[in-house]
Scaffold this motif. Sequence first.
Motif, PDB file in Angstrom:
ATOM      1  N   ARG A 184       0.818  -1.214   0.000  1.00 49.74           N
ATOM      2  CA  ARG A 184       0.000   0.000   0.000  1.00 49.74           C
ATOM      3  C   ARG A 184       0.853   1.267   0.000  1.00 49.74           C
ATOM      4  N   ARG A 185       2.134   1.100   0.378  1.00 46.91           N
ATOM      5  CA  ARG A 185       3.045   2.230   0.532  1.00 46.91           C
ATOM      6  C   ARG A 185       2.487   3.261   1.509  1.00 46.91           C
ATOM      7  N   ASP A 186       1.965   2.728   2.597  1.00 42.86           N
ATOM      8  CA  ASP A 186       1.343   3.571   3.611  1.00 42.86           C
ATOM      9  C   ASP A 186       1.203   2.761   4.892  1.00 42.86           C
ATOM     10  N   GLY A 187       1.139   3.461   6.010  1.00 45.16           N
ATOM     11  CA  GLY A 187       0.939   2.782   7.282  1.00 45.16           C
ATOM     12  C   GLY A 187       1.807   3.366   8.372  1.00 45.16           C
ATOM     13  N   LEU A 188       1.587   2.887   9.591  1.00 44.11           N
ATOM     14  CA  LEU A 188       2.289   3.407  10.763  1.00 44.11           C
ATOM     15  C   LEU A 188       2.574   2.281  11.738  1.00 44.11           C
ATOM     16  N   LEU A 189       3.815   2.210  12.208  1.00 40.20           N
ATOM     17  CA  LEU A 189       4.190   1.329  13.313  1.00 40.20           C
ATOM     18  C   LEU A 189       4.422   2.199  14.545  1.00 40.20           C
ATOM     19  N   VAL A 190       3.703   1.895  15.620  1.00 35.91           N
ATOM     20  CA  VAL A 190       3.896   2.574  16.898  1.00 35.91           C
ATOM     21  C   VAL A 190       4.536   1.577  17.859  1.00 35.91           C
ATOM     22  N   TRP A 191       5.692   1.911  18.369  1.00 40.48           N
ATOM     23  CA  TRP A 191       6.403   1.047  19.298  1.00 40.48           C
ATOM     24  C   TRP A 191       6.276   1.634  20.697  1.00 40.48           C
ATOM     25  N   VAL A 192       5.726   0.882  21.642  1.00 43.81           N
ATOM     26  CA  VAL A 192       5.648   1.335  23.028  1.00 43.81           C
ATOM     27  C   VAL A 192       6.921   0.854  23.721  1.00 43.81           C
ATOM     28  N   GLY A 193       7.852   1.786  23.899  1.00 42.12           N
ATOM     29  CA  GLY A 193       9.150   1.439  24.446  1.00 42.12           C
ATOM     30  C   GLY A 193       9.222   1.645  25.941  1.00 42.12           C
ATOM     31  N   LYS A 217      14.000  -4.238  26.314  1.00 43.42           N
ATOM     32  CA  LYS A 217      13.411  -3.001  25.790  1.00 43.42           C
ATOM     33  C   LYS A 217      14.446  -2.205  24.996  1.00 43.42           C
ATOM     34  N   ALA A 218      15.727  -2.288  25.387  1.00 51.48           N
ATOM     35  CA  ALA A 218      16.773  -1.630  24.606  1.00 51.48           C
ATOM     36  C   ALA A 218      16.889  -2.273  23.232  1.00 51.48           C
ATOM     37  N   ALA A 219      16.776  -3.595  23.187  1.00 52.20           N
ATOM     38  CA  ALA A 219      16.821  -4.293  21.900  1.00 52.20           C
ATOM     39  C   ALA A 219      15.622  -3.925  21.041  1.00 52.20           C
ATOM     40  N   GLN A 220      14.458  -3.809  21.657  1.00 52.32           N
ATOM     41  CA  GLN A 220      13.262  -3.412  20.907  1.00 52.32           C
ATOM     42  C   GLN A 220      13.443  -2.016  20.322  1.00 52.32           C
ATOM     43  N   ASP A 221      14.043  -1.118  21.098  1.00 50.36           N
ATOM     44  CA  ASP A 221      14.271   0.238  20.615  1.00 50.36           C
ATOM     45  C   ASP A 221      15.199   0.227  19.400  1.00 50.36           C
ATOM     46  N   SER A 222      16.229  -0.596  19.450  1.00 46.61           N
ATOM     47  CA  SER A 222      17.146  -0.694  18.311  1.00 46.61           C
ATOM     48  C   SER A 222      16.433  -1.192  17.066  1.00 46.61           C
ATOM     49  N   LEU A 223      15.545  -2.168  17.245  1.00 45.17           N
ATOM     50  CA  LEU A 223      14.758  -2.653  16.102  1.00 45.17           C
ATOM     51  C   LEU A 223      13.905  -1.530  15.521  1.00 45.17           C
ATOM     52  N   ALA A 224      13.277  -0.759  16.391  1.00 41.39           N
ATOM     53  CA  ALA A 224      12.405   0.326  15.940  1.00 41.39           C
ATOM     54  C   ALA A 224      13.180   1.366  15.144  1.00 41.39           C
ATOM     55  N   VAL A 225      14.375   1.718  15.623  1.00 34.47           N
ATOM     56  CA  VAL A 225      15.186   2.734  14.955  1.00 34.47           C
ATOM     57  C   VAL A 225      15.603   2.265  13.568  1.00 34.47           C
ATOM     58  N   SER A 226      16.072   1.023  13.463  1.00 35.93           N
ATOM     59  CA  SER A 226      16.479   0.502  12.156  1.00 35.93           C
ATOM     60  C   SER A 226      15.289   0.330  11.224  1.00 35.93           C
ATOM     61  N   THR A 227      14.185  -0.148  11.770  1.00 37.13           N
ATOM     62  CA  THR A 227      12.989  -0.350  10.956  1.00 37.13           C
ATOM     63  C   THR A 227      12.509   0.967  10.358  1.00 37.13           C
TER      64      THR A 227
END
Length: 299
Positions: free
Chosen positions: A136-145, A164-174
């Motif tokens: 769709r080339r659209d959308g939003l991921l919200v990460w609750v860190g 949670k630090a690992a999750q944050d790293s995933l969010a930043v790269s994603t």
Amino acid sequence: MTGSPHTVLVTGASSGFGAMTVRALADAGHTVWAGMRGTEGRNAAAVAEVQQHAREHSVDLRVVELDVADQGSVDTAVATVLAATPGLDVVVHNAGHMVLGPLEAFTPEQLHAVYDTNVVSCQRLNRAVLPHLRERRDGLLVWVGSTSTRGGTPPYLAPYFAAKAAQDSLAVSTAAELARFGVETTIVVPGSFTTGTNHFAHAGSPDDEATAQAYEAEYAGLMGQVGERLQAMSPPDADPQEVARRVVDVVGAAKGERPFRTHVDPADDGAERVNAVGDEVRRDFYERIGLEDLLHVRT
């Protein structure tokens, strides 16, 4: 995506921030799927409460069976949402689990389980939903860190903090890897809300009880002190509902105008200051290597 109503899937919606968030999003006019495991068993009461809220407030709030530890369950949940609605717009990575105790006393298997719930679960859901969002080339991921990834972190919470630090790293790269696909990322960063959620009440404990007991010789009562002192740091009016309200704000904001991070930290453990420096370094580095377009979602 615009400010119009969206279809939103929230994980870990049976209690805590997740339960607050699904209600707040539905009340704001969105079609919301409350993902939780054990809908016919352990969380049957939570399902009934969600359904009651939907009826009483005349909102589009639904429940879907979703065990973030099971890829089959995740895939089925996403397929259920896509079959029942025109499309999925927003995913809120909220599911998580806290543990308390000296790090040495947790077995490797326990550490793996904490990572699985808090980190690997996000990858399961992303792999299920991102093909749809990229197409769709659209959308939003919200990460609750968590502010624990960068703030002043007390002892006896190491497995959770590390996850949670690992999750944050995933969010930043994603965020960078999806920017050209038009899929946006935002990270909501709650502080230590010691009341109004079940994080501390439902926290796990070490399996190696003998090692945990050995720590009492030098750290007697520390586990209780951590909770008490975190609570003392929070102002009396600290409201965990503010986390849900911030999620509503970022979901309702216009594409391309959402903040990369939103901190909700009444105790101010320092994470906002450290994250500001880290995110500035990230921006500068991307500009130096000629990838500054990845800092902003393609609109």
